[in-house]
Design an enzyme around this catalytic site. Structure first.
Site, PDB file in Angstrom:
ATOM      1  N   LYS A  84       0.860  -1.189   0.000  1.00 37.72           N
ATOM      2  CA  LYS A  84       0.000   0.000   0.000  1.00 37.72           C
ATOM      3  C   LYS A  84       0.894   1.237   0.000  1.00 37.72           C
ATOM      4  O   LYS A  84       1.932   1.256   0.681  1.00 37.72           O
ATOM      5  CB  LYS A  84      -0.892  -0.017   1.251  1.00 37.72           C
ATOM      6  CG  LYS A  84      -1.895   1.129   1.321  1.00 37.72           C
ATOM      7  CD  LYS A  84      -2.796   0.998   2.542  1.00 37.72           C
ATOM      8  CE  LYS A  84      -3.835   2.098   2.636  1.00 37.72           C
ATOM      9  NZ  LYS A  84      -4.702   1.966   3.825  1.00 37.72           N
ATOM     10  N   SER A 159      -9.574   2.132   2.897  1.00 36.18           N
ATOM     11  CA  SER A 159      -8.682   2.848   2.015  1.00 36.18           C
ATOM     12  C   SER A 159      -7.681   1.961   1.279  1.00 36.18           C
ATOM     13  O   SER A 159      -7.064   2.398   0.319  1.00 36.18           O
ATOM     14  CB  SER A 159      -7.909   3.894   2.822  1.00 36.18           C
ATOM     15  OG  SER A 159      -7.102   3.278   3.812  1.00 36.18           O
ATOM     16  N   SER A 183      -9.767  -0.240   7.186  1.00 34.42           N
ATOM     17  CA  SER A 183      -9.231  -0.182   5.821  1.00 34.42           C
ATOM     18  C   SER A 183      -8.545  -1.434   5.304  1.00 34.42           C
ATOM     19  O   SER A 183      -8.185  -1.488   4.134  1.00 34.42           O
ATOM     20  CB  SER A 183      -8.268   0.989   5.687  1.00 34.42           C
ATOM     21  OG  SER A 183      -9.008   2.164   5.506  1.00 34.42           O
TER      22      SER A 183
END
Ligand code: GLN
Length: 505
Positions: A84, A159, A183
């Site tokens: 990420k 996210s 997330s």
């Protein structure tokens, strides 16, 4: 790239299976990396990746091949993954999904990145996410939205939406994510993959671009609990010199525990009994706010757990609803403080034209931050300001404590808590664009355990409306990641929801 023929189904193999092939020298790490890089290129329209550098990835793969040739055999050696884009990396640009950090290159690697590199994992690139990890649909990325591989018109969750979409589309066998209020779990749920947010402090936050420091936690996202266990064993561990909130506890070898509990490496043995496992069902997680298709899938998964020998008990988490206002006071408060470093001087984008220092700060921050980050900075600054601190921030902190205590009461009656992850399946891209509160409300089932610092995971549990994936959430008591992974693993030995994949990808 060399002319090695691509092996057509390498991307369908689990982390554990790829590692076994590498160990048997049936395929090289370079070949695997080439295969996945080709798929990533092919599926560029998903929007999952923000940064790629084939030369860097292939050099890492080559180094893994050298270690393998020298006889080294560790569980992740030579297996690829992607990070990420909130984990800082020396070899790839890190943007945290924000224009503020466009072209930012960190001089060091996040601890989680270093640990996985030491374990021999090969980084294929950086994954798209909501700006500074703020969002539930990945539509707050400053660069591009991510599409859900199950239906390109829908969000992949957020996210960590890029991580989830990349794993679900088999562009990587595993990815890192971060979870502040859901997330990892929510995008895992909405894309039909497995993800675990460990106990707060289990993984070092060093080098994770900070959103809300008392909540942020790293974790793995992969197709199965076993693969998550393999990654988490390498990601976790104390890092006290660099993150004083990291837990000073020895790390369990989660995967060995699972394998000892009955898995073969391909995750295909008969499930073992879950006799004695008490699963608590909070009534607040099964109310009218949850869509019937989601509830049906969750209940069917729970019936499967019962078949495996677990017992279901009712528990009460009376403050669940308050977790939304509490989280959306505390997280923005911390964010407003963490994001103050992005001023165009110490960090981040600097406006090209300005009249004086104040004007430079204003223009740099207005240009660099997107709408959601700006909204949170404003809310956070407000709730921390004189006159409002006691009314909002302090009150939220008090309720946070009560929420944590409610979980402890519930854990006197059960071993794990279960429910949905998200009240609906993935929604259409743009659907909540004008109504941020609608997105906030969709976090109802993930926020309370985040506020309490508890570990939680999402396990593929079925398909709901429009054929979209539904995840089952399992929440454990502090430090009980192994128990969650173990329960999820037995469920995955008995079911194949985690093996389902989107068509046409
Ligand atoms: N959806 C939540 C938010 O927008 C959680 C985000 C996260 O866990 N990073 O803050």
């Amino acid at each position: 790239m060399s002319s090695v023929p691509l092996q057509p189904d390498l991307h369908n193999l689990a982390v554990a299976e790829l590692a076994a092939k590498l160990a048997a020298r049936e395929v090289s790490s370079v070949e695997i990396a080439q295969h996945f890089l080709a798929r990533i290129k092919q599926q560029d329209a998903l929007g999952a990746f923000l940064a790629l550098d084939a030369d860097v990835s292939l050099a890492q793969a080559k180094a893994a091949d050298v270690r393998l040739a020298a006889g080294e055999r560790t569980p992740l050696l030579g297996v690829p993954l992607a990070h990420k884009d909130v984990f800082v990396t020396r070899d790839f640009v890190t943007t945290a999904g924000s224009k503020m950090l466009e072209n930012y290159r960190s001089p060091f690697n996040a601890t989680v990145v270093s640990k996985l590199a030491q374990a021999g994992m090969v980084t294929l690139g950086k994954l798209n996410c909501d700006e500074f990890a703020m969002g539930s649909g990945n539509d707050n990325s400053a660069y591009k939205p991510v599409h859900n591989p199950w239906d390109l018109s829908r969000i992949p969750g957020g996210s960590s939406g890029g991580s989830a979409a990349a794993v679900a589309a088999r562009l990587v066998p595993a990815a890192t994510g971060t979870d502040t209020g859901g997330s990892i779990r929510q995008p895992a749920s909405l894309t039909g993959i497995t993800g675990i947010k460990p106990t707060y402090g289990r993984c070092s936050r060093y080098g994770m671009v900070a959103f809300a420091s008392s909540l942020d936690q790293a974790g793995p996202m992969a197709r199965s609990a076993l693969d998550c266990a393999l990654l988490l064993s390498s990601m976790a561990g104390p890092d006290l010199d660099r993150d004083s909130t990291s837990l000073d506890l020895p790390v369990t070898d989660y995967a060995t525990e699972l394998i000892a509990a009955g898995a073969d490496k391909a995750c295909r043995t008969d499930p073992k009994s879950l006799q004695g496992l008490r699963i608590g069902l909070p009534k607040q997680f099964f109310g009218a706010g949850c869509a019937p298709d989601v509830l049906a899938a969750v209940r069917a998964a729970l019936a499967e757990f019962e078949k495996l020998g677990a017992t279901l008990v009712d528990v009460d988490l009376p403050l669940t609803e308050l977790s939304i206002p509490v989280y959306y006071v505390i997280a923005p408060a911390e964010a407003s403080s963490n994001l103050s470093r992005f001023d165009g001087v110490r960090y981040g984008h600097r406006a090209a034209h300005y009249t004086d220092l104040t004007d430079m700060y204003k223009k740099s921050r207005s240009e660099g931050f997107g709408d959601e980050a700006t909204r949170r900075i404003m809310i956070g600054t407000y709730v921390l300001s004189h006159g409002y601190y006691d009314a909002y921030y302090l009150k939220a902190q008090k309720i946070r404590r009560l929420i944590a205590e409610d979980f402890q009461k519930a854990f006197t009656q059960c071993d794990v808590i279960a429910g949905p992850v998200s009240p609906t399946v993935a929604w259409k891209i743009g659907e909540n664009a004008k109504d941020p509160v609608a997105s906030y409300l969709a976090d109802i089932y993930t926020l309370s355990s985040s506020l309490a610092g508890l570990p939680g995971m999402s396990v593929p549990a079925g398909l709901g409306a429009y054929g979209m994936p539904v995840g089952l959430q399992l929440i454990g008591n502090y430090f009980k990641e192994a128990q969650l992974l173990g329960a999820a693993h037995q469920f995955q030995l008995a079911t194949d929801w985690h093996m389902r994949q989107p068509q046409d990808i």
